[in-house]
Scaffold this motif. Structure first.
Motif, PDB file in Angstrom:
ATOM      1  N   GLN A 156      22.663 -20.612  40.506  1.00 30.48           N
ATOM      2  CA  GLN A 156      23.842 -19.788  40.740  1.00 30.48           C
ATOM      3  C   GLN A 156      23.829 -18.547  39.848  1.00 30.48           C
ATOM      4  N   SER A 157      23.401 -18.722  38.591  1.00 28.12           N
ATOM      5  CA  SER A 157      23.344 -17.571  37.681  1.00 28.12           C
ATOM      6  C   SER A 157      22.347 -16.520  38.172  1.00 28.12           C
TER       7      SER A 157
ATOM      8  N   GLU B 243      21.371 -16.078  41.249  1.00 23.44           N
ATOM      9  CA  GLU B 243      21.906 -15.456  42.462  1.00 23.44           C
ATOM     10  C   GLU B 243      22.920 -14.371  42.101  1.00 23.44           C
ATOM     11  N   GLN B 244      23.775 -14.690  41.086  1.00 24.45           N
ATOM     12  CA  GLN B 244      24.737 -13.689  40.639  1.00 24.45           C
ATOM     13  C   GLN B 244      24.020 -12.464  40.061  1.00 24.45           C
ATOM     14  N   GLN B 245      22.937 -12.691  39.318  1.00 31.94           N
ATOM     15  CA  GLN B 245      22.176 -11.567  38.773  1.00 31.94           C
ATOM     16  C   GLN B 245      21.536 -10.730  39.874  1.00 31.94           C
TER      17      GLN B 245
ATOM     18  N   GLN C 141      22.673 -10.432  42.941  1.00 34.14           N
ATOM     19  CA  GLN C 141      23.737  -9.662  43.576  1.00 34.14           C
ATOM     20  C   GLN C 141      24.102  -8.455  42.722  1.00 34.14           C
TER      21      GLN C 141
END
Length: 322
Positions: free
Chosen positions: A61-62, A64-66, A68
């Motif tokens: 998740q981290s 993926e956030q990076q 994005q």
């Protein structure tokens, strides 16, 4: 005997009870050992597997956030680059406009400088002529018996040119041939195509040449007449390809000069020589006219102002020769 048997029987039963108890205890011990062994084997499996999966999920998740965030930053940079490119294009257009303005001002300055030089030449020519006149006056005053020479020229009755006509430009004390007839003939070969363009537009501009030392620029204008017809007004300008063209008076009057060769190729009695003359070359005009009269040519003078190009138009007048 019976008592003995009963003692023996009693002793056997107690022994069997003890054995049974011992076996039960052994079974219980074995069971406990097996259970401990099972727990020991179970404790050898890493209990942190669920925790590891949770950590990997959080890392995913981290990441993926990076990604994005990086994607948003990339879009922002791309938009900024597009804005910078638009600004560069706008500045390029402004720069081109400024360059055109600078070129126009430079041309104006150059034309003014040329006019200034022409004025200087005209002033020098005038002073030279004045000095000659003053010298002549002094000579006449010094000798009362001085011989007066009268130069005879044809009667100055002008008539419109109808035969062959050749043109020369007198500027800056130099004479140069102007191929006006040749340029007009070349224009005539494409005139029909140019006139057809006037059906869709009111004005057509174009250029011919260079031919020799000159090129021609022309403008065709449509004038609508009653009944849907139209006529064409044409204006022509003959421009030198560079300054300081032609021959000096001394060179032009010498045998073998370009001026003399052009005159040799022309029939004197059937040809009019038109001299387009600027103010700085009027003394030269008089000398050239004398030479032409001596060879039997008719002469037409066309004075021009400084900076004014040689021109012609369909509504203009023909040269008047003397």
């Amino acid at each position: 005997m019976s008592q003995q048997s009963s003692e023996v029987s009693f002793g056997s039963d107690s022994f069997l009870d003890v054995m049974a108890n011992m076996v039960g205890i052994l079974i219980i011990l074995v069971t406990i050992a097996v259970m401990h062994a099972s727990k020991s084997r179970g404790s050898s499996v890493p209990p942190s597997q669920p925790e590891d999966l949770t950590g990997l999920s959080q890392q995913s998740q981290s990441l993926e956030q990076q990604m994005q965030a990086l994607s948003g930053e990339s879009r922002r940079i791309a938009q900024s680059a597009a804005d910078r490119q638009s600004e560069c294009d706008r500045l390029a257009v402004q720069l081109a406009g400024r360059r055109q303005q600078v070129d126009a001002r430079r041309q104006t300055l150059e034309m003014r400088l040329r006019e200034k030089e022409d004025l200087k030449l005209s002033l020098a020519s005038t002073r030279s002529a004045l000095a000659e006149i003053e010298g002549e006056v002094v000579r006449k005053q010094a000798s009362s018996k001085a011989t007066m020479t009268i130069q005879c020229y044809p009667t100055p009755i002008s008539h419109s040119v109808s035969g062959q006509e050749i043109h020369f430009r007198l500027c800056g004390g130099r004479i140069v041939y102007v191929p006006m007839e040749e340029l007009m003939a070349e224009f005539g070969r494409e005139a029909k195509t140019r006139v057809e363009l006037l059906q869709d537009r009111p004005v057509v501009n174009g250029a011919i040449g260079p031919e020799g030392d000159f090129r021609m620029r022309y403008t065709l204008e449509r004038e609508t007449l009653p009944g849907g017809r139209f006529k064409v007004e044409a204006t022509f300008h003959f421009l030198p390809v560079e300054e300081d063209l032609g021959e000096t008076l001394q060179t032009a009057l010498a045998p073998g000069s370009e001026f003399q060769e052009i005159l040799t190729k022309s029939h004197a009695r059937q040809t009019t020589v038109t001299l387009w003359t600027y103010p700085d070359s009027f003394p030269m005009y008089r000398a050239i006219k004398k030479e032409l009269y001596g060879r039997g040519f008719s002469v037409a003078g066309r004075p021009l102002e400084l900076g004014q190009p040689i021109g012609a138009s369909t509504s203009g007048t023909r040269s008047a020769a003397q």
